[in-house]
Scaffold this motif. Structure first.
Motif, mmCIF file in Angstrom:
data_model
loop_
_atom_site.group_PDB
_atom_site.id
_atom_site.type_symbol
_atom_site.label_atom_id
_atom_site.label_comp_id
_atom_site.label_asym_id
_atom_site.label_seq_id
_atom_site.Cartn_x
_atom_site.Cartn_y
_atom_site.Cartn_z
ATOM 1 N N LEU A 164 -8.949 -0.618 -3.312
ATOM 2 C CA LEU A 164 -7.903 -0.486 -4.589
ATOM 3 C C LEU A 164 -6.763 -1.439 -4.426
ATOM 4 N N CYS A 165 -6.309 -1.923 -3.366
ATOM 5 C CA CYS A 165 -5.537 -2.912 -3.331
ATOM 6 C C CYS A 165 -6.085 -4.377 -3.659
ATOM 7 N N LYS A 214 -4.356 8.479 2.670
ATOM 8 C CA LYS A 214 -4.585 7.144 3.127
ATOM 9 C C LYS A 214 -5.873 7.014 4.385
ATOM 10 N N ASN A 259 1.126 0.957 -5.168
ATOM 11 C CA ASN A 259 -0.139 0.396 -5.735
ATOM 12 C C ASN A 259 -1.091 1.550 -5.878
ATOM 13 N N ILE A 260 -1.234 2.590 -5.096
ATOM 14 C CA ILE A 260 -2.333 3.342 -5.025
ATOM 15 C C ILE A 260 -1.947 4.652 -5.691
ATOM 16 N N GLN A 288 -5.026 -8.231 5.072
ATOM 17 C CA GLN A 288 -3.714 -9.013 4.156
ATOM 18 C C GLN A 288 -4.533 -10.408 3.613
ATOM 19 N N GLN A 324 0.789 -12.344 4.170
ATOM 20 C CA GLN A 324 1.626 -11.797 3.006
ATOM 21 C C GLN A 324 2.682 -12.441 2.399
ATOM 22 N N THR A 357 4.559 -1.577 7.711
ATOM 23 C CA THR A 357 5.156 -2.633 7.107
ATOM 24 C C THR A 357 4.543 -3.346 5.966
ATOM 25 N N PHE A 358 3.307 -3.203 5.952
ATOM 26 C CA PHE A 358 2.336 -4.078 5.080
ATOM 27 C C PHE A 358 1.824 -3.282 3.906
ATOM 28 N N VAL A 359 1.944 -2.050 4.178
ATOM 29 C CA VAL A 359 1.224 -1.360 3.141
ATOM 30 C C VAL A 359 2.183 -0.735 2.013
ATOM 31 N N LYS A 377 1.806 -10.779 8.684
ATOM 32 C CA LYS A 377 3.111 -10.811 7.679
ATOM 33 C C LYS A 377 3.093 -12.319 7.203
ATOM 34 N N TYR A 384 2.414 1.819 -0.895
ATOM 35 C CA TYR A 384 1.934 2.925 -1.188
ATOM 36 C C TYR A 384 1.852 2.939 -2.804
ATOM 37 N N LEU A 403 0.668 10.284 -0.264
ATOM 38 C CA LEU A 403 -0.112 9.081 -0.164
ATOM 39 C C LEU A 403 -0.363 8.760 1.409
ATOM 40 N N HIS A 411 -5.785 -3.776 -7.277
ATOM 41 C CA HIS A 411 -4.650 -4.059 -7.875
ATOM 42 C C HIS A 411 -4.144 -5.533 -7.961
ATOM 43 N N TRP A 419 -9.317 2.220 0.586
ATOM 44 C CA TRP A 419 -7.840 1.802 0.154
ATOM 45 C C TRP A 419 -7.818 0.207 -0.026
ATOM 46 N N SER A 452 -2.997 4.871 -9.366
ATOM 47 C CA SER A 452 -4.619 4.126 -9.430
ATOM 48 C C SER A 452 -5.498 5.060 -10.089
#
Lengths: 475, 380
Positions: free
Chosen positions: B216-217, A187, A51-52, B186, B158, A45-47, B155, A49, A183, B220, B213, A55
């Motif tokens: 990259l986040c 990951k 965004n990547i 997060q 976030q 729920t946080f990811v 959460k 995809y 993706l 971003h 990963w 990239s």
């Protein structure tokens, strides 16, 4: 005590102990998979995809799809692959000496022309006849390799040789992928928690009776036909419970040949796909794991519990029989090739748990079950069957099986809940009830035949005719 | 044992053997277990039925709440001033206040605000944040930072970052080195989202790995902050945490920090191959006059994968001074090295590169016909 007593005791206690251990394993697998699945769903729920996906730093991926006599669907399948949501990838279709006009169709549809390309070939394969690339920049990601027929393993090795990226994704050309499947599959390679991820796999679901449009699943339906529905239940159990539990233990020995990603370097160092087995997908994973264990490099085989790939399941007993026959042979061949690991502490969990489990409870299970059936008939003929005990045991086993399947269905509902139509869950429960009487005996029987065929040194896949998704469209 | 066998008439070894098992587990044990399993099945079936009904109901309530909220959120997005926002809120004050006393309704409202904030920017996003602050919703979200459940904390972080709660950055920052993986990720993304480059301070402190990963986040999130600010890149490139070094190199690469060229070269001495690979990628972007020459000096001491990367880099940044070195590589036993060296020569000497290659090799000896055909194809 005479030898007869000893033999009878060995038989009775042996089968009894085997059954108890197997049931305990199933209970453990069911409960152990819960935590991993729950964790994955929460974290997803946080990811983001997206965004990547675009990239410039995202890793480049080579998709390898062997094709043999796929003229009916090849152009649509390739179009579906070209629309995958991932920027930095190349798609390599390996035409494994098709006898139909698969290659010509690709050439005509995608404006392909032969190119001169030097391929340093770390893996030995059959001869490559030609490599094609498109003159149309829209299809610049597409590479088609035409080679002599050598089987799926050989075709994939050619793909590994031709691939220019670090990660390879091996798929069946007629599989349908979810929009963000790539993706999600890539990951784990990028997570970096101290262990090198050497391979990842995802859940494969049955696409029979699903609505498909432009190469994408638009609506999921439970298969209408009996056999595919049985396999749906079987896949739910295998993918949601067993593989999640093994993945959590880092003891997974199998990634589906329909859709899996690998570290190309490690795959090459391990020797690539083995031509001498029909279970090349399992054999590669076992060999890659063995390689990492022997080199003492911390590693992981990751697993994504989400449905990423949809495939057509056999709908006739004939084709299903061939498939399960091959699976049985592949399991035996793989375990035989790597028998050095059996209870070998040098290989850690792989040798002490994963391999023995597969040996006793995957490979030997059909043999023991079939032997039990023969013994049952012998006891009946001799008039020495303890009928009350037999019925009690039968009820116990059937109810346990039903419970296990019900638990798997519950997990499916509480996770991805793919089958939402009215009556779907009831149908799945009914399927679970009928399975021990129809599907399971058939599967055991073809597995026994697989063992016999292996002893007779039979090789090859047999004709795995598919009907194709086009004919399965429903409105 | 003998008494029982004679009583029931089982007097053969086979029958006795079977009976032995039945002394460990008797038929009624199995029936009891069967009954237990059937009860559990019944429980699971009822549980699923209740769960699905509850979920359907919850979805239905959520759907209705979303319809109600979409009205106020939609109007707020296009509001031109604070006064207008106040009017919109006052018109629905009674019903909104009533809903927001209920935890589920409050959660749905926060989710909708967060979802809306992701899709818009500028003044419109500012209006969403105004709404969030007006109803003091950050108080409830902040409470979740103290939850024992990692997913609740993650959460909350976030949401707070997405709704630009900069006043809570200190509370969020303390999670940037958390042992809990998702909370840490997060939190790191959140501080960068809120304050840009300054939020990267945690790189100097963290001893936890920052995977590709996550890197990259973070990149971003940085992309939304205009301009590059002077940060402690040099210090991060000396970090004992190899993943921090990799990320620092990625920043140098992304923001073209040419002044750090020598520091990047120094990273080629690092023990971690991933750092060296990242340094190679960075050097290709910030190459100077001396870069290619320095890369050649690393060739002899590098691992095979790094050696190959160096040859591939020379394809882009090589100079005529490397031609002699590349000529020696043409005879390397590995076909990949041959190809990479040939490509680099052809790239440096575009007019006569092929001729130079043919002079230095046996053009008819395998694999040179294939390599030369490959290079000629690329030329076309």
């Amino acid at each position: 005590m005479s030898w007869k007593f000893i033999l009878y005791d060995l038989l009775s206690y042996g089968i009894f102990t085997y059954s108890v251990v197997l049931l305990c394993f199933y209970i453990f697998i069911a409960l152990y998979s819960i935590g991993e699945t729950k964790k994955y769903i929460r974290q997803s729920t946080f990811v983001n995809y997206n965004n990547i996906a675009g990239s410039p730093h995202a890793p480049s991926v080579s998709i390898l799809a062997p094709a043999y006599n796929e003229a009916a669907t090849i152009t649509e399948n390739v179009r579906s692959l070209l629309s995958i949501y991932y920027d930095k990838m190349e798609i390599i279709i390996i035409n494994d000496g098709s006898k139909d006009n698969s290659l010509q169709q690709l050439i005509d549809t995608y404006d392909l022309k032969p190119v001169a390309q030097y391929i340093p070939a770390p893996l030995h394969t059959k001869t490559i006849k030609s490599i094609y690339k498109s003159t149309n920049p829209v299809f610049k990601k597409l590479i088609v390799v035409d080679k002599e027929n050598g089987g799926k393993a050989d075709a994939l090795n050619v793909g590994i040789n031709v691939a220019s990226n670090r990660y390879i994704v091996c798929i069946d050309v007629d599989c349908i992928l979810e929009q963000d499947a790539m993706l999600k599959l890539i990951k784990p390679f990028m997570e970096g928690d101290g262990k090198q991820v050497i391979a990842t796999g995802g859940v494969v679901r049955i696409a029979n009776s699903c609505e498909i449009k432009n190469g994408k699943i638009v609506k999921v339906h439970l298969p209408k036909q009996f056999l595919p529905r049985m396999q749906t239940l079987e896949y739910i159990r295998a993918f949601l419970l067993a593989r999640m539990a093994w993945s959590r233990l880092n003891g997974l020995l199998l990634i589906s040949g329909a859709f899996g990603a690998f570290d190309r370097d490690i795959a090459i160092k391990a020797g690539g796909y083995n031509h001498n087995t029909v279970g090349e997908d399992m054999e590669l994973i076992v060999r890659m794991r063995r390689y990492m264990e022997e080199k003492k490099i911390p590693y992981k085989v990751a697993y994504i519990p989400e449905p990423l790939c949809w495939t057509e399941a056999p709908s006739s007993y004939k084709i299903l029989g061939r498939q399960r026959n091959r699976w049985a042979r592949g399991t035996v061949e793989t375990l035989k090739l790597h028998r050095k690991m059996f209870f070998n502490p040098q290989y850690g969990l792989l040798g002490l748990l994963s391999y023995p489990f597969w040996f006793f409870f995957e490979m030997l299970a059909p043999i023991i079950e079939f032997s039990g059936l023969i013994i049952f008939f012998i006891y009946c003929l001799l008039g020495i069957m303890n009928w009350p005990f037999f019925f009690a045991l039968l009820c116990f086993i059937l109810s346990f099986g039903l419970l296990y399947s019900t638990f798997a269905i519950v997990m499916e509902v509480m996770t991805y809940n793919q089958y939402k139509e009215k009556g779907d869950l009831s149908k799945l429960l009914l399927t679970a009830f009928l399975e021990p009487f129809i599907f399971h005996p058939f599967v055991v029987w073809v597995a026994i035949k697989g063992h016999i065929d292996l002893l007779r040194k039979k090789k090859g896949w047999g004709d795995m005719t598919r009907q194709g998704f086009q004919q399965k469209k429903t409105v | 044992m003998e008494r029982i066998t004679s009583m029931v008439g089982y007097n053969t070894p086979l029958q006795s053997g079977m009976l032995r098992i039945s002394f460990i587990v008797q038929a009624y044990h199995l029936f009891l277990l069967t009954a237990f399993f059937l009860l559990v099945i019944a429980f699971l079936v009822i549980y699923v039925a209740v769960y699905l009904k509850g979920r359907r109901k919850k979805l239905d309530i959520r759907h209705r709440l979303k319809l109600q909220y979409s009205d106020i959120i939609g109007q707020s997005i296009i509001a031109g001033s604070t006064a207008e926002l106040n009017d919109i809120v006052n018109a629905r004050q009674g019903s909104l206040q009533q809903w927001l006393t209920h935890p589920f309704a409050r959660k749905v409202f926060i989710d909708e605000l967060f979802r809306a904030s992701k899709m818009i920017s500028g003044d419109a996003a500012g209006n969403i944040i105004w709404l969030y602050n007006h109803f003091q919703l950050h108080v409830y979200t902040e409470k979740n930072l103290h939850s024992k459940r990692w997913n609740v904390v993650a959460k909350a972080i976030q949401r707070l970052a997405g709704l630009e709660q900069k006043q809570l950055i200190k509370s969020i920052y303390r999670f940037t080195n958390s042992r809990e993986d998702h909370i840490r990720k997060q939190a790191q993304a959140a501080v960068v989202k809120l304050i840009g480059f300054e939020g990267l301070r945690f790189l100097g402190l963290t001893n936890m790995p920052i995977g590709k990963w996550q890197q990259l986040c973070l990149l971003h999130e940085l992309s939304f902050h205009t301009g590059y600010k002077e940060v402690q890149l040099k210090k991060w490139m000396l970090s004992p945490n190899a993943t921090v070094v990799c990320f620092a190199l990625m920043l140098v690469h992304t923001y073209r920090c040419y002044q750090l060229h020598d520091d990047v070269i120094a990273c080629m001495h690092h023990t971690d191959i991933a750092v060296k690979e990242e340094a190679m990628v960075t050097l290709k972007e910030i190459a100077g006059e001396t870069t290619s020459g320095k890369l050649v000096t690393f060739f002899c001491v590098g691992e095979p994968v790094i050696q190959l990367r160096i040859l591939q880099a020379l394809n882009e940044i090589g100079t005529p001074e490397e031609l002699a070195f590349l000529g020696t590589i043409l005879n390397h036993p590995d076909g990949n090295f041959k190809l990479a060296a040939a490509k680099a020569i052809k790239s440096i000497r575009q007019n006569d590169g092929l001729e130079i290659i043919k002079k230095n090799v046996s053009a008819l000896q395998d694999p040179w016909p294939s390599i030369i055909a490959h290079l000629q194809e690329e030329e076309i």
